[in-house]
Design an enzyme around this catalytic site. Structure first.
Site, PDB file in Angstrom:
ATOM      1  N   ASN A   8      10.146   6.839 -19.866  1.00  0.00           N
ATOM      2  CA  ASN A   8       9.129   5.997 -20.476  1.00  0.00           C
ATOM      3  C   ASN A   8       7.779   5.630 -19.726  1.00  0.00           C
ATOM      4  O   ASN A   8       7.637   5.007 -18.768  1.00  0.00           O
ATOM      5  CB  ASN A   8      10.034   4.597 -20.439  1.00  0.00           C
ATOM      6  CG  ASN A   8       9.290   3.477 -21.319  1.00  0.00           C
ATOM      7  OD1 ASN A   8       8.131   3.717 -21.530  1.00  0.00           O
ATOM      8  ND2 ASN A   8      10.092   2.248 -21.118  1.00  0.00           N
ATOM      9  N   ARG A 103      10.205   7.952 -24.481  1.00  0.00           N
ATOM     10  CA  ARG A 103       9.485   7.198 -25.380  1.00  0.00           C
ATOM     11  C   ARG A 103       8.274   7.726 -25.739  1.00  0.00           C
ATOM     12  O   ARG A 103       7.288   8.245 -25.023  1.00  0.00           O
ATOM     13  CB  ARG A 103       9.188   5.967 -24.668  1.00  0.00           C
ATOM     14  CG  ARG A 103       8.328   4.945 -25.363  1.00  0.00           C
ATOM     15  CD  ARG A 103       7.756   3.852 -24.404  1.00  0.00           C
ATOM     16  NE  ARG A 103       7.274   2.821 -25.116  1.00  0.00           N
ATOM     17  CZ  ARG A 103       6.073   2.137 -24.355  1.00  0.00           C
ATOM     18  NH1 ARG A 103       5.708   2.291 -23.093  1.00  0.00           N
ATOM     19  NH2 ARG A 103       5.300   1.340 -25.021  1.00  0.00           N
ATOM     20  N   HIS A 191       5.978  -1.479 -29.502  1.00  0.00           N
ATOM     21  CA  HIS A 191       6.950  -1.909 -28.697  1.00  0.00           C
ATOM     22  C   HIS A 191       8.403  -1.932 -29.094  1.00  0.00           C
ATOM     23  O   HIS A 191       9.084  -2.792 -29.272  1.00  0.00           O
ATOM     24  CB  HIS A 191       6.359  -3.226 -28.132  1.00  0.00           C
ATOM     25  CG  HIS A 191       5.468  -3.340 -27.369  1.00  0.00           C
ATOM     26  ND1 HIS A 191       4.465  -4.251 -27.590  1.00  0.00           N
ATOM     27  CD2 HIS A 191       5.081  -2.644 -26.236  1.00  0.00           C
ATOM     28  CE1 HIS A 191       3.418  -4.013 -26.518  1.00  0.00           C
ATOM     29  NE2 HIS A 191       3.946  -3.131 -25.723  1.00  0.00           N
ATOM     30  N   ARG A 251      -6.782  -4.091 -22.494  1.00  0.00           N
ATOM     31  CA  ARG A 251      -7.111  -3.981 -23.920  1.00  0.00           C
ATOM     32  C   ARG A 251      -7.378  -5.244 -24.576  1.00  0.00           C
ATOM     33  O   ARG A 251      -7.252  -6.561 -24.350  1.00  0.00           O
ATOM     34  CB  ARG A 251      -6.144  -3.357 -24.679  1.00  0.00           C
ATOM     35  CG  ARG A 251      -5.774  -1.799 -24.630  1.00  0.00           C
ATOM     36  CD  ARG A 251      -4.452  -1.557 -25.022  1.00  0.00           C
ATOM     37  NE  ARG A 251      -3.165  -1.596 -24.174  1.00  0.00           N
ATOM     38  CZ  ARG A 251      -1.902  -1.443 -24.559  1.00  0.00           C
ATOM     39  NH1 ARG A 251      -1.875  -1.280 -25.794  1.00  0.00           N
ATOM     40  NH2 ARG A 251      -1.228  -1.542 -23.622  1.00  0.00           N
ATOM     41  N   GLU A 393      14.358  -1.064 -22.234  1.00  0.00           N
ATOM     42  CA  GLU A 393      13.991   0.234 -23.323  1.00  0.00           C
ATOM     43  C   GLU A 393      14.646   1.441 -22.921  1.00  0.00           C
ATOM     44  O   GLU A 393      15.063   2.389 -23.956  1.00  0.00           O
ATOM     45  CB  GLU A 393      12.426   0.356 -23.323  1.00  0.00           C
ATOM     46  CG  GLU A 393      11.497  -0.755 -23.873  1.00  0.00           C
ATOM     47  CD  GLU A 393       9.985  -0.519 -23.391  1.00  0.00           C
ATOM     48  OE1 GLU A 393       9.152  -0.660 -24.382  1.00  0.00           O
ATOM     49  OE2 GLU A 393       9.799  -0.326 -22.404  1.00  0.00           O
TER      50      GLU A 393
END
Length: 408
Positions: A8, A103, A191, A251, A393
């Site tokens: 990931n 991922r 996500h 960001r 995840e």
């Protein structure tokens, strides 16, 4: 013994896990639940002065290593991946990695399910890199490194955008001529692996809430929110790229497109300079002039640090209101992600003055819901239940890859 490796690769970290799979019984392993990982860990602080590799395993005590900064020949992510692979070679030399699950942030219009990676798929994912420049190149670097290291393994791509692909048209489009939508200029949402895990956790632990109207706040260096109805995503704060919505570590989040036109036409910004500004130099880091790390900002006495956090909190409140409107009300709010799970003060500030929506938070419960301990942080009589749920995840990556292998 065959092994499953998950990778990931995020904007500032790489998480991984390694799980042993019983030979010849992948189907039963999937039905009975995955065993605990043999090892899991992450490289954090990529892009900083010194990244750190942290690993926990069933046969070794917890280890931490400081990695050197990126050199002229390899990026920080490439060095981090090399460090992870080197640890595997040194500590599990007799084991064979047969399945690798990656991922991948952006799957575009073509990928709504996990997929076996081959040359044509890899080429399509490379073409999507401009839509996720902070993530996709690192995802692809992880794929290439794993393909080189484990040439016989099945490589699987799992997409963050896939969970949102059933959005209604009004949550999927921009007010542009229809030809752009048909060409793939859409609001994808991201996500998705995290949201899929939380949706399933709700189904298992809080089934009544799962059937209701839920906002999940995945707050970390990358941050977004997702509106769930019956466990299905119907709206998200992120759009065409992972820039939109909430302000993040580096960001900008939501911004008037007129600002971008102004910077291009009046200030002489090139597309490359604008990309660097929006992805790397904005958000909490840009506003504070100090750091993208919420922990540092909370400890700082500089007014700019406080202002950056004020803006982050205000935008979170605003997005909760907007997604509640998309849902037609709210039954539960779930915090997850690095900030959502651990930043007690940020959660408390977000929840302040949300009584109008039915939230009555419990400060004491909130203070204890950290360091992997989830649970409710709203009072018993609160009309809207507020939860902290740790996401996983890597678990979703592992299960998606196993399901694809079993289907093959």
């Amino acid at each position: 013994m065959p092994l499953l490796l998950t990778l990931n690769a995020g904007s500032s970290s790489i998480k991984f896990s390694l799980t042993a799979l019983p030979e010849g019984s992948l189907g039963s392993a999937l039905q009975g639940g995955l065993p605990a990982p043999l090892a899991h860990g992450q490289v954090s602080g990529i892009g900083g002065a010194a990244a750190r590799l942290s690993i926990e395993s069933s046969t070794h005590s917890k280890q931490q290593h400081t990695l050197p900064g990126a050199d002229a020949t390899r990026s920080g992510h490439e060095q981090a991946l090399a460090a992870v692979l080197h640890w595997l070679e040194q500590n599990l030399p007799e084991q064979k990695v047969e399945l690798v699950s990656h991922r991948v942030v952006h799957g575009g219009v073509h990928y709504a399910q996990p997929v076996r990676i081959d040359a044509p798929v890899l080429a399509q994912l490379e073409a999507l890199a401009p839509l996720a420049p902070l993530h996709q190149p690192h995802n692809l670097a992880g794929i290439r490194s794993a393909m080189a290291a484990f040439g016989q393994a099945l490589q699987v791509a799992c997409f963050d955008t896939a969970f949102h692909r059933q959005h209604p048209f009004v949550a999927d489009t921009f007010a542009l001529p229809r030809r752009f939508y048909d060409a793939g200029v859409r609001r994808y949402g991201f996500h998705g692996l995290s949201y899929a895990y939380i949706a399933r956790a709700l189904q298992q632990q809080w089934p009544a809430l799962h059937q209701g109207r839920v906002i999940v706040a995945h707050l970390g260096n990358g941050a977004s929110m997702c509106a769930l109805r019956h466990g299905v995503s119907i709206d998200s704060s992120m759009g065409f790229t992972a820039l939109d919505g909430l302000p993040m570590g580096t960001r900008c989040g939501q911004i008037d497109p007129g600002v971008l036109l102004y910077l291009l036409t009046e200030k002489g910004y090139s597309p490359a300079q604008l990309t660097e500004l929006l992805y790397q130099q904005s958000g909490l880091k840009g506003m504070s002039g100090l750091s993208n790390d919420v922990r540092e900002l909370l400890q700082s006495a500089q007014p700019e640090a406080a202002q950056a956090l004020d803006y982050f909190v205000a935008r979170c409140k605003r997005e909760i209101g907007a997604l509640s409107a998309s849902l037609g009300g709210l039954d539960a709010l779930v915090f997850t992600g690095g900030i959502g799970e651990n930043a007690v003060a940020i959660r408390e500030r977000i929840l302040q003055e949300l009584g109008w929506i039915g939230i009555d938070s419990d400060a004491q419960a909130n203070a204890h819901a950290c360091a992997g301990r989830g649970g409710p942080i709203s009072r018993a009589g609160s009309r809207v239940t507020v939860l902290v749920l740790p996401t996983d995840e890597e678990r979703m990556l592992a299960e998606h890859a196993l399901a694809l292998w079993q289907a093959d």
